[in-house]
Design an enzyme around this catalytic site. Structure first.
Site, PDB file in Angstrom:
ATOM      1  CB  SER A  24      -4.279  -6.731   4.697  1.00  0.00           C
ATOM      2  OG  SER A  24      -4.114  -5.411   4.201  1.00  0.00           O
ATOM      3  NE  ARG A  35      -2.242  -8.148  -5.527  1.00  0.00           N
ATOM      4  CZ  ARG A  35      -2.847  -8.253  -4.344  1.00  0.00           C
ATOM      5  NH1 ARG A  35      -2.142  -8.236  -3.219  1.00  0.00           N
ATOM      6  NH2 ARG A  35      -4.152  -8.356  -4.271  1.00  0.00           N
ATOM      7  CE  LYS A  91     -11.983 -10.529   3.083  1.00  0.00           C
ATOM      8  NZ  LYS A  91     -10.645 -10.835   2.566  1.00  0.00           N
ATOM      9  CG  HIS A 117      -1.919  -1.068   1.317  1.00  0.00           C
ATOM     10  ND1 HIS A 117      -2.147  -1.810   2.466  1.00  0.00           N
ATOM     11  CD2 HIS A 117      -2.776  -1.572   0.370  1.00  0.00           C
ATOM     12  CE1 HIS A 117      -3.123  -2.705   2.226  1.00  0.00           C
ATOM     13  NE2 HIS A 117      -3.508  -2.574   0.969  1.00  0.00           N
TER      14      HIS A 117
END
Lengths: 161, 161, 161, 161, 161, 161
Positions: C128, C90, C41, C17
């Protein structure tokens, strides 16, 4: 190669898994099948059942060990002196995910290699979810899973009904 | 082609779905919209509501039948003498998933064809989740869903507040 | 460019990030980091904790604002006069998803641009989830997250044990 | 952003290019359209013709410069004090290629950013090859290229017949 | 594993190739680098030059053999008693291609395994084309190719000017 | 569906093509195999040879017509009153390309549908290039192409030696 690790949930083991385990056993003397203790989803079979099914389904192969694992795959591989992780890829979504996972594991354990085996066209599409869905709806799972899994599903089904 | 099956959760039906249903109705005399009874996620609309919205949104098309389905898609298609499953693809992640699903269905029902229709560039990005998110946050869903869905969302919203 | 928005859950912020935020701060005078209030979530860190970690981890950069957001990203961007959303990619699964998300946002806010930044090869694989998994299993998270996150995880861990 | 570079062969410029140039001109004060002198394939239009068509097709936009380039894009960007390269992506094959190209350019010029803009769904599928193929077979290229390109193709066609 | 084959054109060998060859040499006792005699494109270096550069660049590794090959890779592997082909993948376009190639080779030689190694993030983006392009335009190729290649390019350049 | 068009170069026809043609013949009364007159690459077999091989290889199927085509596929389909183009997809790179091609054809002929058929896992990997390469190097092409192609290659080989 002395030892490789083939990780997964195996809930339950499928013919796709067995194809990859068989091919891995030709690449290394010892194949440690690492059965995930904690899985993000609730499993149909508990840890022992999953391990027993794997042992039975691979009894015909030599050099296979079935070992539960929790924690980091990179640490587990180090503990078992494994040179490489074996992963199967069916298509590009798998490949994209595995390329990133390989970087994480390389960052955690620079000695650990990741070997990607192209899934066999005849069994590559089989997943544990497909096996359970087909069984649940009285489909024929013989083309998808070994006989011991069918037995276990029938027992599980009678227990739950 | 006599009969094709267009399966989904349709929670709710979107303009993307209607584009594909309209195109399917030009390829086959009868399009069976198979509405999943059990979905992996809790639905906002129940089964009847989802079916009613589909019927209303496709009333202008001929040869459309809306039928709930549970169990294996391959079996459902056989029961309804369907020659093919119709699926839309928006990008490569969809394509990767559909190629594997097509192999599962071919293994379960060798007579069943899978037809992938490229999503229409203008509506391909629309999903039921987008419709619900935009509505939830007071956005304009006219570009995404048919009028009857907007009505149903307003009613559902007033019921739940 | 005056203002861009960099949205996410940041549960917690990672070096991946920070790489993207640093690069964004060179493209625009003001970078609004939009921290999602509601995430699909359950988060490990609550909203305030996530915002505080972001502020601390980007204190060395100028023009950074950390603002919670709920509702539609397209609306949030309009409220903050942002010209573009910044998103990192990515691999192709990210790209496929972002191309569709960009179309949704373009339909909701035709003035809003979507800028995709190729992830840095050295930090692109960090998520994360990786940070939390590695910490949970006593791995070294220094290569993956800023020092303040390590501190916060240690505190969180002691609170929960 | 002061200056960005938008590179390509532009043989000829299409409505897809113009969409990206227009969007780039909102992100930076100066957009340098870098027209490749050497292209791996023989071009239909020579360098001057390609540059003239670009100038004419973007005359309505401010801050646009059309400059031929040969050599490394990373060097060209440095010479023109550009902060970023602008590239459009239509799908995942583009994304895969651009992610690798971005790494090459980052290795050659660490200050140079790569900005990927999601292609507009309405014009993303248009390529110079499509324009030339459709024209060659008497198709209508109005939905694909600006009027000046149609003129140039007619002139080129009469010259060659 | 006794013997693996790492095929390519190697025009010229790059640091990306050497990373994969080094990793392959840890997986098998003998790594046969199969240098394609016939390549679809005209090569800058002839067959002997390409082989010599490979030998020099891998002199520090044990168990490496550099052998020209023409004909079918599946046959070459059989002649050299190789158990597996080693291929590197950088992204999903590579993966898609390699999955199909693996099926062709499996159809031609059912005993031959295909091992895909995830490219190293730091060198994965390097291709022979990048090395030649950067050298041609006076860029620094040290981050991309071994010293012996730089020498060979300088000699080749002086020969051709 | 009355008529569909299955386009390609067919240099030569393979078992992968025949699988798709067979499946197309179950979806429509008439399958027009459109054989490209002009191909970007020099063909091994000329137009007549390619058409003859297709006719012979599909003689067992009803409703098949083999017709050379040049110009725009969208126009050819209109001339032959075709409702849809049939295209096979093996993986995501095919899908990405076909999604864009479908948009071009939709822009040129809004009535023309594009039907993508998932390649059969057993024959999907076969391409004309694979057939010619395997034959050239004395490999067994029986698993890849129909008998008439083998005959034609042997004749072509003797003519050329």
């Amino acid at each position: 190669m002395k030892t490789v690790v083939f990780p997964g949930s195996f809930d339950p083991v499928t013919l796709g898994h067995i194809d990859l385990i068989t091919r891995a056993s030709k690449l290394a003397e010892r194949v440690v099948i690492a059965v995930a203790v904690n899985t993000s989803k609730r499993t149909l079979f508990n840890l022992n059942e999953r391990c027993d099914l794997l042992s039975e389904a691979t009894a015909h192969l030599s050099g296979i060990e079935v070992i539960p694992f929790s924690g980091l795959l990179a640490d587990f591989a180090k503990e078992h002196n494994a040179q490489a992780l074996i992963r199967g890829i069916r298509g590009t979504t798998d490949a994209d995910y595995e390329l990133q996972l390989a970087q994480v594991n390389k960052a955690l354990n620079s000695e650990l290699e990741t070997i990607l085996l192209p899934a066999n066209a005849a069994t590559g599409f089989i997943s544990s979810t497909v096996v359970k869905e087909v069984f649940k709806h009285n489909g024929d799972i013989d083309p998808f899973a070994p006989p011991c899994v069918k037995q276990a599903l029938l027992i599980k089904h009678s227990e739950n009904s």
